[in-house]
Design a protein around this motif. Sequence first.
Motif, PDB file in Angstrom:
ATOM      1  N   THR A  89       0.847  -1.195   0.000  1.00 27.07           N
ATOM      2  CA  THR A  89       0.000   0.000   0.000  1.00 27.07           C
ATOM      3  C   THR A  89       0.879   1.241   0.000  1.00 27.07           C
ATOM      4  OG1 THR A  89      -1.744  -1.157   1.217  1.00 27.07           O
ATOM      5  CG2 THR A  89      -1.796   1.246   1.246  1.00 27.07           C
ATOM      6  N   HIS A  90       0.564   2.196  -0.882  1.00 26.34           N
ATOM      7  CA  HIS A  90       1.341   3.425  -1.001  1.00 26.34           C
ATOM      8  C   HIS A  90       0.400   4.625  -1.140  1.00 26.34           C
ATOM      9  CE1 HIS A  90       4.968   1.033  -1.430  1.00 26.34           C
ATOM     10  NE2 HIS A  90       4.389   0.342  -2.402  1.00 26.34           N
ATOM     11  N   HIS A  91       0.996   5.792  -1.225  1.00 27.42           N
ATOM     12  CA  HIS A  91       0.254   7.053  -1.372  1.00 27.42           C
ATOM     13  C   HIS A  91       0.437   7.563  -2.802  1.00 27.42           C
ATOM     14  CE1 HIS A  91      -1.367  10.931   0.215  1.00 27.42           C
ATOM     15  NE2 HIS A  91      -0.672  11.432  -0.793  1.00 27.42           N
ATOM     16  N   PHE A  92      -0.656   8.028  -3.418  1.00 21.90           N
ATOM     17  CA  PHE A  92      -0.529   8.611  -4.752  1.00 21.90           C
ATOM     18  C   PHE A  92      -1.354   9.885  -4.841  1.00 21.90           C
ATOM     19  CE2 PHE A  92      -4.694   6.896  -5.524  1.00 21.90           C
ATOM     20  CZ  PHE A  92      -5.207   7.572  -6.610  1.00 21.90           C
ATOM     21  N   GLU A  93      -0.927  10.756  -5.730  1.00 21.40           N
ATOM     22  CA  GLU A  93      -1.674  11.976  -6.024  1.00 21.40           C
ATOM     23  C   GLU A  93      -1.601  12.233  -7.514  1.00 21.40           C
ATOM     24  OE1 GLU A  93      -0.427  15.299  -3.650  1.00 21.40           O
ATOM     25  OE2 GLU A  93      -0.661  14.215  -1.743  1.00 21.40           O
ATOM     26  N   VAL A  94      -2.701  12.715  -8.077  1.00 23.99           N
ATOM     27  CA  VAL A  94      -2.724  13.064  -9.492  1.00 23.99           C
ATOM     28  C   VAL A  94      -3.248  14.481  -9.651  1.00 23.99           C
ATOM     29  CG1 VAL A  94      -3.058  10.678 -10.238  1.00 23.99           C
ATOM     30  CG2 VAL A  94      -5.046  12.122  -9.833  1.00 23.99           C
ATOM     31  N   ASP A  95      -2.819  15.109 -10.724  1.00 24.41           N
ATOM     32  CA  ASP A  95      -3.340  16.417 -11.114  1.00 24.41           C
ATOM     33  C   ASP A  95      -3.951  16.248 -12.496  1.00 24.41           C
ATOM     34  OD1 ASP A  95      -3.886  18.969 -11.899  1.00 24.41           O
ATOM     35  OD2 ASP A  95      -1.924  19.798 -11.402  1.00 24.41           O
ATOM     36  N   PRO A  96      -5.283  16.073 -12.573  1.00 24.00           N
ATOM     37  CA  PRO A  96      -5.907  15.828 -13.875  1.00 24.00           C
ATOM     38  C   PRO A  96      -5.671  16.956 -14.883  1.00 24.00           C
ATOM     39  CG  PRO A  96      -7.420  15.296 -12.082  1.00 24.00           C
ATOM     40  CD  PRO A  96      -6.255  16.003 -11.468  1.00 24.00           C
ATOM     41  N   ALA A  97      -5.578  18.182 -14.401  1.00 21.69           N
ATOM     42  CA  ALA A  97      -5.383  19.303 -15.319  1.00 21.69           C
ATOM     43  C   ALA A  97      -4.019  19.227 -16.001  1.00 21.69           C
ATOM     44  CB  ALA A  97      -5.530  20.619 -14.561  1.00 21.69           C
ATOM     45  N   ALA A  98      -2.997  18.830 -15.253  1.00 19.19           N
ATOM     46  CA  ALA A  98      -1.645  18.736 -15.805  1.00 19.19           C
ATOM     47  C   ALA A  98      -1.286  17.318 -16.222  1.00 19.19           C
ATOM     48  CB  ALA A  98      -0.631  19.246 -14.779  1.00 19.19           C
ATOM     49  N   SER A  99      -2.175  16.348 -15.936  1.00 21.25           N
ATOM     50  CA  SER A  99      -1.921  14.923 -16.246  1.00 21.25           C
ATOM     51  C   SER A  99      -0.626  14.431 -15.611  1.00 21.25           C
ATOM     52  CB  SER A  99      -1.894  14.698 -17.765  1.00 21.25           C
ATOM     53  OG  SER A  99      -3.143  14.974 -18.335  1.00 21.25           O
ATOM     54  N   THR A 100      -0.436  14.780 -14.334  1.00 15.29           N
ATOM     55  CA  THR A 100       0.757  14.332 -13.620  1.00 15.29           C
ATOM     56  C   THR A 100       0.356  13.375 -12.503  1.00 15.29           C
ATOM     57  OG1 THR A 100       0.658  16.245 -12.131  1.00 15.29           O
ATOM     58  CG2 THR A 100       2.031  16.443 -14.115  1.00 15.29           C
ATOM     59  N   ILE A 101       1.294  12.506 -12.135  1.00 12.82           N
ATOM     60  CA  ILE A 101       1.073  11.535 -11.072  1.00 12.82           C
ATOM     61  C   ILE A 101       2.349  11.389 -10.261  1.00 12.82           C
ATOM     62  CG2 ILE A 101       1.667   9.635 -12.650  1.00 12.82           C
ATOM     63  CD1 ILE A 101      -0.188   7.834 -10.956  1.00 12.82           C
ATOM     64  N   ALA A 102       2.189  11.180  -8.964  1.00 15.25           N
ATOM     65  CA  ALA A 102       3.334  10.923  -8.079  1.00 15.25           C
ATOM     66  C   ALA A 102       2.913   9.860  -7.072  1.00 15.25           C
ATOM     67  CB  ALA A 102       3.773  12.199  -7.372  1.00 15.25           C
ATOM     68  N   ILE A 103       3.851   8.997  -6.733  1.00 12.38           N
ATOM     69  CA  ILE A 103       3.607   7.920  -5.775  1.00 12.38           C
ATOM     70  C   ILE A 103       4.674   7.983  -4.690  1.00 12.38           C
ATOM     71  CG2 ILE A 103       3.406   5.417  -5.445  1.00 12.38           C
ATOM     72  CD1 ILE A 103       2.610   5.178  -8.382  1.00 12.38           C
ATOM     73  N   TRP A 104       4.224   7.861  -3.424  1.00 12.16           N
ATOM     74  CA  TRP A 104       5.125   7.879  -2.287  1.00 12.16           C
ATOM     75  C   TRP A 104       5.046   6.556  -1.519  1.00 12.16           C
ATOM     76  CZ3 TRP A 104       2.507  12.108  -3.990  1.00 12.16           C
ATOM     77  CH2 TRP A 104       3.242  13.284  -4.213  1.00 12.16           C
ATOM     78  N   GLU A 105       5.993   6.331  -0.646  1.00 13.65           N
ATOM     79  CA  GLU A 105       6.138   5.068   0.073  1.00 13.65           C
ATOM     80  C   GLU A 105       4.974   4.778   1.022  1.00 13.65           C
ATOM     81  OE1 GLU A 105       7.536   1.503   1.540  1.00 13.65           O
ATOM     82  OE2 GLU A 105       8.347   2.649  -0.144  1.00 13.65           O
ATOM     83  N   THR A 106       4.535   5.785   1.795  1.00 12.35           N
ATOM     84  CA  THR A 106       3.587   5.541   2.887  1.00 12.35           C
ATOM     85  C   THR A 106       2.298   6.319   2.666  1.00 12.35           C
ATOM     86  OG1 THR A 106       5.468   5.297   4.390  1.00 12.35           O
ATOM     87  CG2 THR A 106       3.288   5.520   5.389  1.00 12.35           C
ATOM     88  N   TRP A 107       1.182   5.600   2.754  1.00 12.11           N
ATOM     89  CA  TRP A 107      -0.113   6.236   2.554  1.00 12.11           C
ATOM     90  C   TRP A 107      -0.339   7.344   3.576  1.00 12.11           C
ATOM     91  CZ3 TRP A 107      -5.222   4.635   4.980  1.00 12.11           C
ATOM     92  CH2 TRP A 107      -6.277   5.344   4.407  1.00 12.11           C
ATOM     93  N   LEU A 108      -0.755   8.496   3.098  1.00 12.91           N
ATOM     94  CA  LEU A 108      -1.074   9.715   3.837  1.00 12.91           C
ATOM     95  C   LEU A 108       0.159  10.461   4.330  1.00 12.91           C
ATOM     96  CD1 LEU A 108      -4.283   8.714   5.860  1.00 12.91           C
ATOM     97  CD2 LEU A 108      -4.114   9.857   3.654  1.00 12.91           C
ATOM     98  N   SER A 109       1.102   9.774   5.002  1.00 10.61           N
ATOM     99  CA  SER A 109       2.292  10.493   5.480  1.00 10.61           C
ATOM    100  C   SER A 109       3.375  10.597   4.416  1.00 10.61           C
ATOM    101  CB  SER A 109       2.840   9.816   6.737  1.00 10.61           C
ATOM    102  OG  SER A 109       3.229   8.483   6.464  1.00 10.61           O
ATOM    103  N   LYS A 110       3.193   9.944   3.295  1.00 10.94           N
ATOM    104  CA  LYS A 110       4.052  10.005   2.106  1.00 10.94           C
ATOM    105  C   LYS A 110       5.399   9.331   2.306  1.00 10.94           C
ATOM    106  CE  LYS A 110       1.923  14.009  -0.106  1.00 10.94           C
ATOM    107  NZ  LYS A 110       2.131  15.329  -0.732  1.00 10.94           N
ATOM    108  N   GLY A 111       6.351   9.975   2.955  1.00 10.05           N
ATOM    109  CA  GLY A 111       7.690   9.396   3.073  1.00 10.05           C
ATOM    110  C   GLY A 111       8.463   9.537   1.770  1.00 10.05           C
ATOM    111  N   GLU A 112       9.257   8.524   1.414  1.00  9.23           N
ATOM    112  CA  GLU A 112      10.106   8.578   0.220  1.00  9.23           C
ATOM    113  C   GLU A 112       9.256   8.519  -1.049  1.00  9.23           C
ATOM    114  OE1 GLU A 112      13.582   5.932  -2.038  1.00  9.23           O
ATOM    115  OE2 GLU A 112      12.821   5.355  -0.048  1.00  9.23           O
TER     116      GLU A 112
END
Length: 276
Positions: free
Chosen positions: A223-246
Amino acid sequence: MTGIAYSICRWIVALILLQYGFAKLFGAQFTVLDSELDKPMGEVSGFWLTWYYFGYSPFFGTLFALLQIGLGLALAFPRTALLGAAGAAPLLAGISVVNLSYQIAVDALVVSLIGAGCATYVLWKHRRELAAVFWHDHAPAAAPARRRWARVVLVALVAALPASCSYYVANYNNRLPTPLDGVWDVTSGAFQPPGLPGPAERVYFEHNRAYQIVVRNGQTWQTHHFEVDPAASTIAIWETWLSKGEQLLSGRYVLTGDRLVITTGSTSWELRKVSR
């Protein structure tokens, strides 16, 4: 309290509850087949889901069995019949709802409905005792109009607070829909976070958990954390859900129907949506 119908109903409910209780103690209920345990949860029937859920905790199963046996024994004695029926009626009604909602065997539904009906009849025969406990013989003096309205407003506020909190949690905390929500199979490219035994084979952008992405390889899930920006079509994934981390991935995505392509630098990762 006398009457043939009353006695018959009392003993029917007692026998049903005793049967239910001893069946749980001796392993005739809440046991699951090994073949069912090997199935994905989405393919398991309502019957086996219910059986597995209630049988997951031996402590709960034993406690539930003892409750049913205790209520059954209470119904076997006239002096405690009201106590037994007061517990048996809602219990058997609840079991009937479960049997109907989760498509448990028809004969089980019939038995639980008969038990609920008989327990309700026993309660009806004790209606005067119940009325004496739950209703006053004399109505209290009418409160002033201002006090009555204040009580109505207070009750409305008490109901509105948990309702609004639950609505917020469901629609703004648990869910934050994105264009990528759903289940995806990886068709090309490789994404292998640390600790995953191999490249991700299936990816879950969780609709019911805001910012949560789950990646799977074989029988290992992460399980990881992700965020997307539909307007810019960007995505990022982090190590820890909600707290992000690496940060594990950062790039752009192209979504065309059921095809998703994620590009990070010179590499790309292609996925195809799974129909559900």
